[in-house]
Design a protein around this motif. Structure first.
Motif, short mmCIF file in Angstrom:
data_model
loop_
_atom_site.label_atom_id
_atom_site.label_comp_id
_atom_site.label_asym_id
_atom_site.label_seq_id
_atom_site.Cartn_x
_atom_site.Cartn_y
_atom_site.Cartn_z
N ILE A 152 0.86 -1.18 0.00
CA ILE A 152 0.00 0.00 0.00
C ILE A 152 0.90 1.23 0.00
CG2 ILE A 152 -0.18 0.30 2.51
CD1 ILE A 152 -3.22 0.78 2.05
N GLU A 153 0.38 2.33 -0.49
CA GLU A 153 1.08 3.60 -0.39
C GLU A 153 0.15 4.61 0.25
OE1 GLU A 153 2.72 4.96 -4.12
OE2 GLU A 153 4.45 3.63 -3.88
N ILE A 154 0.69 5.38 1.17
CA ILE A 154 -0.06 6.46 1.78
C ILE A 154 0.73 7.75 1.60
CG2 ILE A 154 -1.16 4.96 3.50
CD1 ILE A 154 0.83 6.34 5.56
N GLN A 155 0.04 8.85 1.72
CA GLN A 155 0.71 10.15 1.64
C GLN A 155 0.53 10.85 2.99
OE1 GLN A 155 -0.08 12.29 -1.94
NE2 GLN A 155 1.14 14.04 -1.34
N LEU A 156 1.59 11.49 3.44
CA LEU A 156 1.49 12.28 4.67
C LEU A 156 2.44 13.46 4.58
CD1 LEU A 156 4.19 11.55 6.57
CD2 LEU A 156 2.89 9.50 6.99
N SER A 157 2.26 14.37 5.50
CA SER A 157 3.07 15.57 5.53
C SER A 157 3.48 15.85 6.97
CB SER A 157 2.24 16.74 4.98
OG SER A 157 2.99 17.93 5.01
N PRO A 158 4.79 15.96 7.25
CA PRO A 158 5.23 16.19 8.62
C PRO A 158 4.64 17.48 9.20
CG PRO A 158 7.09 15.54 7.26
CD PRO A 158 5.93 15.78 6.33
N ALA A 159 4.16 17.36 10.42
CA ALA A 159 3.60 18.51 11.14
C ALA A 159 4.73 19.26 11.85
CB ALA A 159 2.58 18.02 12.17
N GLY B 167 5.88 20.21 6.32
CA GLY B 167 5.00 20.40 5.17
C GLY B 167 5.38 19.65 3.92
N GLN B 168 6.52 18.98 3.91
CA GLN B 168 6.95 18.23 2.73
C GLN B 168 5.96 17.09 2.50
OE1 GLN B 168 10.85 16.52 3.23
NE2 GLN B 168 11.05 16.00 1.07
N GLN B 169 5.55 16.90 1.27
CA GLN B 169 4.65 15.80 0.95
C GLN B 169 5.47 14.52 0.79
OE1 GLN B 169 1.17 15.87 0.81
NE2 GLN B 169 1.66 17.82 1.80
N LEU B 170 5.13 13.52 1.59
CA LEU B 170 5.85 12.25 1.59
C LEU B 170 4.93 11.12 1.15
CD1 LEU B 170 7.67 12.54 5.03
CD2 LEU B 170 8.57 13.15 2.78
N ILE B 171 5.49 10.16 0.46
CA ILE B 171 4.81 8.91 0.13
C ILE B 171 5.47 7.83 0.96
CG2 ILE B 171 4.33 7.19 -1.66
CD1 ILE B 171 2.92 9.76 -2.30
N VAL B 172 4.66 7.05 1.67
CA VAL B 172 5.18 5.92 2.44
C VAL B 172 4.64 4.65 1.80
CG1 VAL B 172 5.40 4.84 4.69
CG2 VAL B 172 5.13 7.33 4.54
N HIS B 173 5.55 3.86 1.26
CA HIS B 173 5.21 2.57 0.65
C HIS B 173 5.49 1.49 1.70
CE1 HIS B 173 4.84 -0.44 -2.58
NE2 HIS B 173 5.79 -1.08 -1.92
N ALA B 174 4.51 0.63 1.96
CA ALA B 174 4.67 -0.47 2.91
C ALA B 174 4.29 -1.76 2.19
CB ALA B 174 3.78 -0.27 4.14
N MET C 28 16.69 21.43 14.74
CA MET C 28 17.37 21.71 13.47
C MET C 28 16.36 21.97 12.34
SD MET C 28 20.76 20.95 14.16
CE MET C 28 21.57 20.12 12.85
N ASN C 29 15.05 21.95 12.69
CA ASN C 29 13.96 22.16 11.74
C ASN C 29 13.83 21.07 10.69
OD1 ASN C 29 12.80 24.43 12.90
ND2 ASN C 29 14.30 25.77 11.92
N ILE C 30 14.22 19.85 11.06
CA ILE C 30 13.96 18.67 10.23
C ILE C 30 13.19 17.67 11.09
CG2 ILE C 30 15.95 19.01 8.71
CD1 ILE C 30 17.46 16.89 10.35
N VAL C 31 12.59 16.69 10.45
CA VAL C 31 11.82 15.71 11.21
C VAL C 31 12.75 14.97 12.16
CG1 VAL C 31 10.46 13.59 11.03
CG2 VAL C 31 10.05 15.47 9.43
N TRP C 32 12.38 14.96 13.45
CA TRP C 32 13.12 14.24 14.47
C TRP C 32 13.12 12.75 14.12
CZ3 TRP C 32 11.00 11.16 18.71
CH2 TRP C 32 11.99 10.73 19.61
N HIS C 33 14.26 12.10 14.25
CA HIS C 33 14.42 10.71 13.80
C HIS C 33 13.38 9.77 14.40
CE1 HIS C 33 16.70 10.65 17.57
NE2 HIS C 33 16.43 9.36 17.60
#
Length: 141
Positions: free
Chosen positions: A8-15, A75-82, A22-27
């Motif tokens: 499946i693929e879903i789309q999400l955007s980091p809040a 706000g970056q649009q991400l695709i997560v493939h599982a 550092m203004n990036i998604v925390w690991h």
């Protein structure tokens, strides 16, 4: 082992609250993104966590590996493939997180879950028949 489409693929955007100083998604938030995709994938087969529990099995994660390739940002649009890649003795799901616009890889990961009989607390060394049935794959002879 042949199977239906076990992905499946879903789309999400980091809040904003997913970012580190550092203004990036925390690991650690990538585990949350994997969980969102995993739940969507399991729901596709009507075997999400409530159905797992109702079938008498808990499925704890016993291994999770993540490889950070590029940072994700607010706000970056991400695709997560599982994709389910193993289901005979354990449930292994591979993940690929990529930028929705450029397609660049952000993160690669996998999780491994094992079936545990809720009543006895015993780990199952072969995945229960209910998983095979829900995935639409043939059980080994």
């Amino acid at each position: 082992m042949t199977s239906n489409n076990l992905s499946i693929e879903i789309q999400l955007s980091p809040a904003f609250h997913d970012l580190d100083p550092m203004n990036i998604v925390w690991h650690g938030n990538y585990a949350k993104y994997l969980e969102i995709a995993r739940c969507a994938l399991l729901a596709k087969f009507n075997y999400d966590y409530p159905q797992m529990k109702a079938s008498g099995y808990a499925w704890p994660i016993v291994d999770m590996r993540l490889k950070y390739i590029k940072p994700a940002t607010f706000g970056q649009q991400l695709i997560v493939h599982a994709e389910i890649t193993e289901w005979e003795s354990r449930l292994k799901i591979n993940y690929l997180i990529r930028d929705a616009v450029s397609g660049h890889k952000i993160n690669q990961a996998h999780t491994i879950q094992v079936a545990v009989d809720i009543e006895s607390g015993e780990m199952q060394y072969v995945c229960p028949a209910i998983l095979w049935q829900r995935l639409g794959v043939e059980e080994p002879q």
